[in-house]
Design a protein around this motif. Sequence first.
Motif, mmCIF file in Angstrom:
data_model
loop_
_atom_site.group_PDB
_atom_site.id
_atom_site.type_symbol
_atom_site.label_atom_id
_atom_site.label_comp_id
_atom_site.label_asym_id
_atom_site.label_seq_id
_atom_site.Cartn_x
_atom_site.Cartn_y
_atom_site.Cartn_z
ATOM 1 N N THR A 1 0.872 -1.171 0.000
ATOM 2 C CA THR A 1 0.000 0.000 0.000
ATOM 3 C C THR A 1 0.906 1.217 0.000
ATOM 4 O O THR A 1 1.635 1.438 0.969
ATOM 5 N N GLU A 2 0.872 2.017 -1.083
ATOM 6 C CA GLU A 2 1.884 3.039 -1.297
ATOM 7 C C GLU A 2 1.460 4.436 -0.879
ATOM 8 O O GLU A 2 2.177 5.125 -0.173
ATOM 9 N N GLY A 3 0.302 4.941 -1.332
ATOM 10 C CA GLY A 3 -0.039 6.312 -0.995
ATOM 11 C C GLY A 3 -1.268 6.808 -1.732
ATOM 12 O O GLY A 3 -1.883 6.098 -2.528
ATOM 13 N N ALA B 1 3.262 7.460 -12.498
ATOM 14 C CA ALA B 1 4.272 6.606 -11.887
ATOM 15 C C ALA B 1 3.641 5.368 -11.281
ATOM 16 O O ALA B 1 2.592 5.431 -10.672
ATOM 17 N N VAL B 2 4.276 4.227 -11.478
ATOM 18 C CA VAL B 2 3.774 2.982 -10.897
ATOM 19 C C VAL B 2 4.046 2.937 -9.395
ATOM 20 O O VAL B 2 3.260 2.456 -8.610
ATOM 21 N N ARG B 3 5.127 3.448 -9.008
ATOM 22 C CA ARG B 3 5.495 3.500 -7.593
ATOM 23 C C ARG B 3 6.025 4.893 -7.271
ATOM 24 O O ARG B 3 6.647 5.552 -8.087
ATOM 25 N N ASN C 1 -0.984 -0.610 -13.528
ATOM 26 C CA ASN C 1 -0.043 0.272 -12.836
ATOM 27 C C ASN C 1 -0.336 0.361 -11.343
ATOM 28 O O ASN C 1 0.158 1.269 -10.666
ATOM 29 N N ASP C 2 -1.172 -0.558 -10.840
ATOM 30 C CA ASP C 2 -1.496 -0.625 -9.410
ATOM 31 C C ASP C 2 -1.985 0.723 -8.873
ATOM 32 O O ASP C 2 -1.642 1.128 -7.757
ATOM 33 N N THR C 3 -2.814 1.407 -9.682
ATOM 34 C CA THR C 3 -3.351 2.702 -9.291
ATOM 35 C C THR C 3 -4.853 2.708 -9.554
ATOM 36 O O THR C 3 -5.318 2.178 -10.555
ATOM 37 N N TYR C 4 -5.608 3.338 -8.645
ATOM 38 C CA TYR C 4 -7.066 3.397 -8.753
ATOM 39 C C TYR C 4 -7.498 4.843 -8.544
ATOM 40 O O TYR C 4 -7.213 5.440 -7.507
ATOM 41 N N TYR C 5 -8.149 5.396 -9.562
ATOM 42 C CA TYR C 5 -8.578 6.793 -9.514
ATOM 43 C C TYR C 5 -10.036 6.843 -9.045
ATOM 44 O O TYR C 5 -10.940 6.475 -9.786
ATOM 45 N N LEU C 6 -10.230 7.295 -7.823
ATOM 46 C CA LEU C 6 -11.572 7.410 -7.266
ATOM 47 C C LEU C 6 -11.983 8.875 -7.347
ATOM 48 O O LEU C 6 -11.470 9.722 -6.614
ATOM 49 N N ALA C 7 -12.920 9.168 -8.259
ATOM 50 C CA ALA C 7 -13.393 10.533 -8.462
ATOM 51 C C ALA C 7 -14.636 10.760 -7.618
ATOM 52 O O ALA C 7 -15.621 10.033 -7.738
ATOM 53 N N GLU D 1 -2.551 4.426 -4.736
ATOM 54 C CA GLU D 1 -1.511 3.516 -5.217
ATOM 55 C C GLU D 1 -1.412 2.331 -4.266
ATOM 56 O O GLU D 1 -0.959 2.467 -3.130
ATOM 57 N N ALA D 2 -1.871 1.187 -4.746
ATOM 58 C CA ALA D 2 -1.839 -0.018 -3.919
ATOM 59 C C ALA D 2 -1.899 -1.228 -4.833
ATOM 60 O O ALA D 2 -2.695 -1.272 -5.768
ATOM 61 N N SER D 3 -1.081 -2.199 -4.587
ATOM 62 C CA SER D 3 -1.122 -3.447 -5.344
ATOM 63 C C SER D 3 -1.823 -4.515 -4.523
ATOM 64 O O SER D 3 -1.955 -4.414 -3.307
ATOM 65 N N GLY D 4 -2.305 -5.543 -5.211
ATOM 66 C CA GLY D 4 -2.900 -6.686 -4.530
ATOM 67 C C GLY D 4 -4.327 -6.503 -4.069
ATOM 68 O O GLY D 4 -4.840 -7.345 -3.327
#
Length: 728
Positions: free
Chosen positions: A385-387, A723-725, A493-499, A432-435
């Motif tokens: 879990t990145e940010g 960016a992926v990370r 890219n392990d990213t989720y855009y929640l608008a 930014e979170a994978s898995g």
Amino acid sequence: MSQSGSITAGQRIEVGLDGDVTPNQNLTIDLNVQGPGDSESSELIVEDIETTATSIEEGETDTAEVDGNTQGAAQLVYQGEPVALVGNDQGESFTLKGDDVTIQSDTGDNSRVYTYDSDRLSTGETYTVNFRGPDGTSSQDKEAFNVTSLGLSVSTDTSITDGDALEADATANRDGPAVAELLDDDGDTVDTIAKNLRGGQDVTFNFTAQDAGNYTVEVTDNNTGTTVTTDTIQVNEVDGEVGFEGNGFVTEEVGDVARVPVEFDNTEKATLVIGSEDQNYVAHVHVEDGDGDGEATVLFNSYAAGSDYDNIVDVADDDDSVSLESQGGDFYDDYDTNETGYREEWTSLLATADYDMNVSVGHVSLSETDDPDAVGGLSLQERSTEGISTWTAPRSDDYSDLEAADVHERVGSNLTQTDEVALQDYAVHAIEASGIEGAMEVAGGSDQAGSLIYSADGQAKFYLEESNPGPNAEPDQVVLNPGNTHLVPDAENDTYYLAVDTDGLTYDNTDSTSVSDGDELTANFSVYGHSDLSGDDTESVYGNYAMTDRTAELNDGEDISVRAQAGQQISGETSVAPGSDVTIRIRSTDTDEPFQLTPDTTVTENGTFTVEGDFSDVNAGTNFSASIRVNGNELGDSVNGQVTEANETPTETNETATPTETNETATPTPTETATPTPTETATPTETATEGDGDDTPSATEGEGPGFTAVLALVALVAAALLAVRRDN
């Protein structure tokens, strides 16, 4: 259809039909006969009734015309179609005559119709029919008809493979309905297709690919009953091949959905195996290339693996198909049914490890995959879990049906990173979170936004809350629901855009207080410590921003001065999202000098805007007011302004971009206005004043040499979002 009425002995019955009956159809008449008085009724079934395609009727053509021009007055009959010779009376006798045949007969008792099979007649010949009445002498009516070839034929490839479609081309000399039957080696019907023949054109009957064996196609013209058959079609079995695209190795974080690309050659079916007994988990999967493009991408949900969920496997293209045949291994068996007979709740993830993969031709059992066509591997790695970063987008944008590529394209124009969001605009949270992809698929399916704000199968949750609730107070949470949130996943890219649509947001408390200007919010995404995606501790990341009113201001609120010429710029700033549409409505306040302009533009990434207007048709000294409309709604206060004299146009005495000493106007001397100092660039200019030496007076903010820095900011913003990370 049904008919009723009374009849007497020896009376002929005529039955009307709703539509034509073609010669290749079987016709049965079911008669229910009621006796006189109260006698019981009896049923009479008439089967195998002869049908015809063409009628030659007595008296249809003038006899003299037939005698004078037999061929020209003749009807057209296609060889092979059954012909009805129709007399005026029952039992009428007739003579059918041509160069190669003479037939004498009659229509029979209780009948006016005699049927004749025209395949006995010769093409290109003209035949006459003399009707003589029941006594053989009372009538001398004469009819004629010409016989021509139907020209029905069928052709096909006689040797194909079991991966090829089986096709047959039929043609005839006239239009009409036809039926093609695909027959196997035993003469049994495999498939039937009905189409209309087109005179003189090939009509293709398309049958799907067939298993290896021998087949024929039989085509029947409905109007004539004429049938033609192809030669034997040999369908040969072809050894297909399957494999993995690339090197066959796929890497993904555990909990995410792995994309396994399978390739097909001369086959449409494959069996995929993920894992092995040594790795304590095996998934046995059947895959089909439904659209025949030679590929199918299998989606393997590593979060759901080992469970009884329905969406453990799927396909990227809906034209393809996939089915999970079985799961096995100790990992799966550990979660078998308990002593009550019900399956225990699944509460574990596959281990981070490298899993074997292989693929074989056809849909085969697991025991038949010992010698696969290709091998590969699936590497499941640690998730993280990145940010969270916060962005804003105009209220006029629609985030309900976007893909990740659409979001990427908006960076720097309609999507800008920020720490302030204007009310009614979108607050876009880049998580930014994978898995977490697999859990979201299980919980929400197509409604992934709902999945994320309703805790993603109990694994993770996104929420907004007050940043500054005050001492000894729990922060109120913002009410989020599928009506005001839209999720654009960029799982690769392990990213989720929640608008989040901030129009009308409220807090979840007893007062349902609205989110308002000055409220500071914290976006929180957490993976729960009790979940399978985290260790023992909850993983949380945060993003902070403030809500602000929708405001806009022209020229720092000062009066505006523009020249009576084209290219006049008016600038302002606003709190609304960059990319929002801005229109400046400029109206004369002098009744004797009416004019109106509505130049428009969009908000830049730094919250400023500049419009350009043409005042060349406006007299100097005319006063006006200017107001701002953002996305169709008026914002801020109007500002007064005046049109001043236009700059004198330099004389053009030197036609070469090389000034001469005799042209002082064309050779401007350096001034502070012509060459802004660094101080002037850093400080936005005020309202332009008359006589400052500029051809186009400046009434803007944030212009000039600072433009290069803006472009650099856009590039940095784009790089940050994609960016992926990121390092936190």
